[in-house]
Design a protein around this motif. Sequence first.
Motif, short mmCIF file in Angstrom:
data_model
loop_
_atom_site.label_atom_id
_atom_site.label_comp_id
_atom_site.label_asym_id
_atom_site.label_seq_id
_atom_site.Cartn_x
_atom_site.Cartn_y
_atom_site.Cartn_z
N GLU A 168 43.89 40.72 45.68
CA GLU A 168 42.98 40.20 46.32
C GLU A 168 42.91 38.48 45.84
O GLU A 168 42.68 37.51 46.88
N ALA A 169 42.45 38.36 44.54
CA ALA A 169 42.55 36.46 44.39
C ALA A 169 43.62 36.13 44.53
O ALA A 169 43.47 34.94 45.30
N ARG A 170 44.10 35.88 44.43
CA ARG A 170 45.72 35.94 44.37
C ARG A 170 46.29 35.74 45.71
O ARG A 170 46.96 34.14 46.21
N LYS A 171 45.95 36.13 46.85
CA LYS A 171 46.36 36.49 47.96
C LYS A 171 44.99 35.17 48.46
O LYS A 171 45.00 35.13 50.12
N GLY A 172 43.80 34.48 48.04
CA GLY A 172 43.15 34.56 48.69
C GLY A 172 41.72 34.69 49.34
O GLY A 172 40.67 33.77 50.26
N ASN A 173 41.46 36.02 49.36
CA ASN A 173 41.10 36.40 50.21
C ASN A 173 39.54 37.24 48.79
O ASN A 173 38.35 37.64 49.75
N PHE A 174 39.39 36.23 47.41
CA PHE A 174 38.41 36.99 46.80
C PHE A 174 38.81 35.98 45.66
O PHE A 174 39.55 35.08 45.41
N ARG A 175 37.55 35.05 45.30
CA ARG A 175 37.03 33.85 44.46
C ARG A 175 37.65 34.14 43.25
O ARG A 175 37.35 35.14 42.76
N GLU A 176 38.86 33.20 42.56
CA GLU A 176 39.62 34.00 41.63
C GLU A 176 38.22 33.21 40.80
O GLU A 176 38.63 34.77 39.48
N ASP A 177 37.59 32.60 40.41
CA ASP A 177 36.32 32.11 39.22
C ASP A 177 35.26 33.48 39.64
O ASP A 177 34.51 34.04 38.39
N LEU A 178 35.20 34.34 40.92
CA LEU A 178 33.90 34.97 40.93
C LEU A 178 34.89 36.48 40.35
O LEU A 178 34.05 36.87 39.53
N TYR A 179 36.41 35.91 40.60
CA TYR A 179 37.07 37.66 39.97
C TYR A 179 36.36 37.43 38.54
O TYR A 179 36.21 38.83 37.62
N TYR A 180 36.63 36.32 37.29
CA TYR A 180 36.81 36.43 35.94
C TYR A 180 35.30 35.98 35.40
O TYR A 180 35.11 36.95 35.08
N ARG A 181 34.35 36.10 36.65
CA ARG A 181 33.34 36.17 36.08
C ARG A 181 32.07 37.83 36.04
O ARG A 181 31.49 38.13 35.51
N LEU A 182 33.11 38.52 37.32
CA LEU A 182 32.77 39.41 36.87
C LEU A 182 33.42 40.67 36.30
O LEU A 182 33.05 42.07 35.38
N ASN A 183 34.98 40.21 36.05
CA ASN A 183 35.50 41.03 34.91
C ASN A 183 35.37 40.60 33.06
O ASN A 183 36.43 40.62 32.69
N VAL A 184 34.42 40.01 32.88
CA VAL A 184 34.44 40.24 31.41
C VAL A 184 34.70 41.34 30.58
O VAL A 184 35.56 41.20 30.11
N VAL A 185 33.90 42.72 31.10
CA VAL A 185 35.14 43.81 30.51
C VAL A 185 34.82 44.62 31.86
O VAL A 185 34.05 45.09 33.25
N SER A 186 36.28 45.50 31.94
CA SER A 186 36.63 46.32 33.15
C SER A 186 36.50 47.91 32.39
O SER A 186 36.87 47.48 31.48
N LEU A 187 36.65 48.98 33.10
CA LEU A 187 35.92 50.26 32.82
C LEU A 187 37.14 50.98 34.19
O LEU A 187 36.16 50.71 35.47
N LYS A 188 38.05 51.31 34.02
CA LYS A 188 39.20 51.56 34.69
C LYS A 188 39.07 53.67 34.73
O LYS A 188 39.14 54.54 34.24
N ILE A 189 38.19 53.51 35.91
CA ILE A 189 38.16 55.45 36.13
C ILE A 189 39.45 56.32 36.58
O ILE A 189 39.46 56.18 37.90
N PRO A 190 40.00 57.26 35.98
CA PRO A 190 41.36 57.46 36.58
C PRO A 190 40.38 59.00 37.74
O PRO A 190 38.88 58.95 37.84
N ALA A 191 41.67 58.41 38.22
CA ALA A 191 41.81 59.95 39.42
C ALA A 191 42.14 61.14 39.26
O ALA A 191 42.06 61.34 37.65
#
Length: 460
Positions: free
Chosen positions: A289-312
């Motif tokens: 979404e950040a690449r497409k310009g729909n989400f701020r890239e700087d906000l994405y990196y600020r939120l994504n300090v640590v990510s958890l991927k929940i499996p289906a």
Amino acid sequence: MGADILVVDDDKAHLSMLCTIISGWGHKPFGVEDGSDAIQSVAENPYDAILMDVRMAKVGGIEALSRIKEINPSIPVIIMTAYSSVDTAVEAMKIGAYDYLTKPLNFDELKLTLERALEHMNLIEENKNLKERISKEGASGIIGRSEPVKKLLEMVKTVAETEATVLILGESGTGKELFAKAIHSESNRKNAKLVTVNCAALTDTLLESELFGHEKGSFTGADKKRDGRFVQADHGTLFLDEVGEIPMPMQSKLLRALQEGEIQRVGSDEILKVDVRIIAATNRDLQEEARKGNFREDLYYRLNVVSLKIPALADRPEDIPLLASFFLSKFAERNRKKIKGFTPGAMDKLNHYKWPGNVRELENAVERAVILTAGEYISEKDLPPTIVDGLEDNEKPAVEAGSEASSHVGGKPLYEIEKIAIRETLAETGWNKSEAARILNITRTTLDNKIKKYGIESKN
């Protein structure tokens, strides 16, 4: 490590053969030749399962089964019977047998049934442990024994001890909020509030007011000063659910709040300092979404300090029986129903369904089944048709417009579903109440009471 299996058969040659086969499967068999010996042995030993013949010289399998269930109600008993005695086997099922097999035995079928019975015992024990754990830990207890869940729980403990911002990724219905609660409950902020905001449910203006608060008169309807969620979560945790839905103008204001720890109420020039830990969740690919310009890239990196991927749920199939049993206990208790578990056929359907709606869909399916079942075990007929047929939502067969069958899912209270099920079954049987009661697995008296309760009338 193998299980302890009690084998009961008065045919010495058949008993010896069964013990040899079961031993070859890695289990430890114990053989006795009569129901009376089985009863005494169960009173003295904690077996994991029992394989028992029906016809024996002194005490038969039905009588032994009844006595064994008094001693240990949870132990699964598999009955062996000749084709001519299937009615007897059905009687055994009513008393509490786990399943029955007809002679001559199909050993592949025996192995599969025995494995299911042992899995059933493991689920009972794990469910008991889960209840105790969740009672201690609170509602954030996460259910699962699969490797993906074990790794996530280890990650939760590691991350919780820090002040890092966490981004939780996963499909809808996977339980992202549960993981947010788990992180908070394991953190140093656990004695302060965990405040949740659903970012997708609010417009741009309302979201700003919801997050930062507002002054009296700052917009139409603002009749008094109000603190926002950041202030409410001060010294605690703020969970931003569906963070990918935040409109672009709000993203810059959220970024400042995260970077500076400062907010301003709508309509105010006063700057407020807040101490808040952020956990965010989304089912979107924010990097894309950040690449497409729909989400701020700087906000994405600020939120994504640590990510958890929940499996289906489809990627953690080992957890389906455990989750289903947990939900069964939860809803049976809530609805004051005494339900012991699932039939092997019903559990097999749950295990092989793809679960496009993930854990949320499983929970809803079990709640529906608990409401509809009238027996002690949930069977295939109690499950939603899509699960029984193995269809996902986009594969559901077409339903004639306006037909009552279309009301079986979505938008209907559960009592309405039960009413429709009774009315359609009566119609199919030509209002033969005895036959309808048999199909619905309830007594004739119960059926009469429900017909009266719901005001169901014959259209003839």
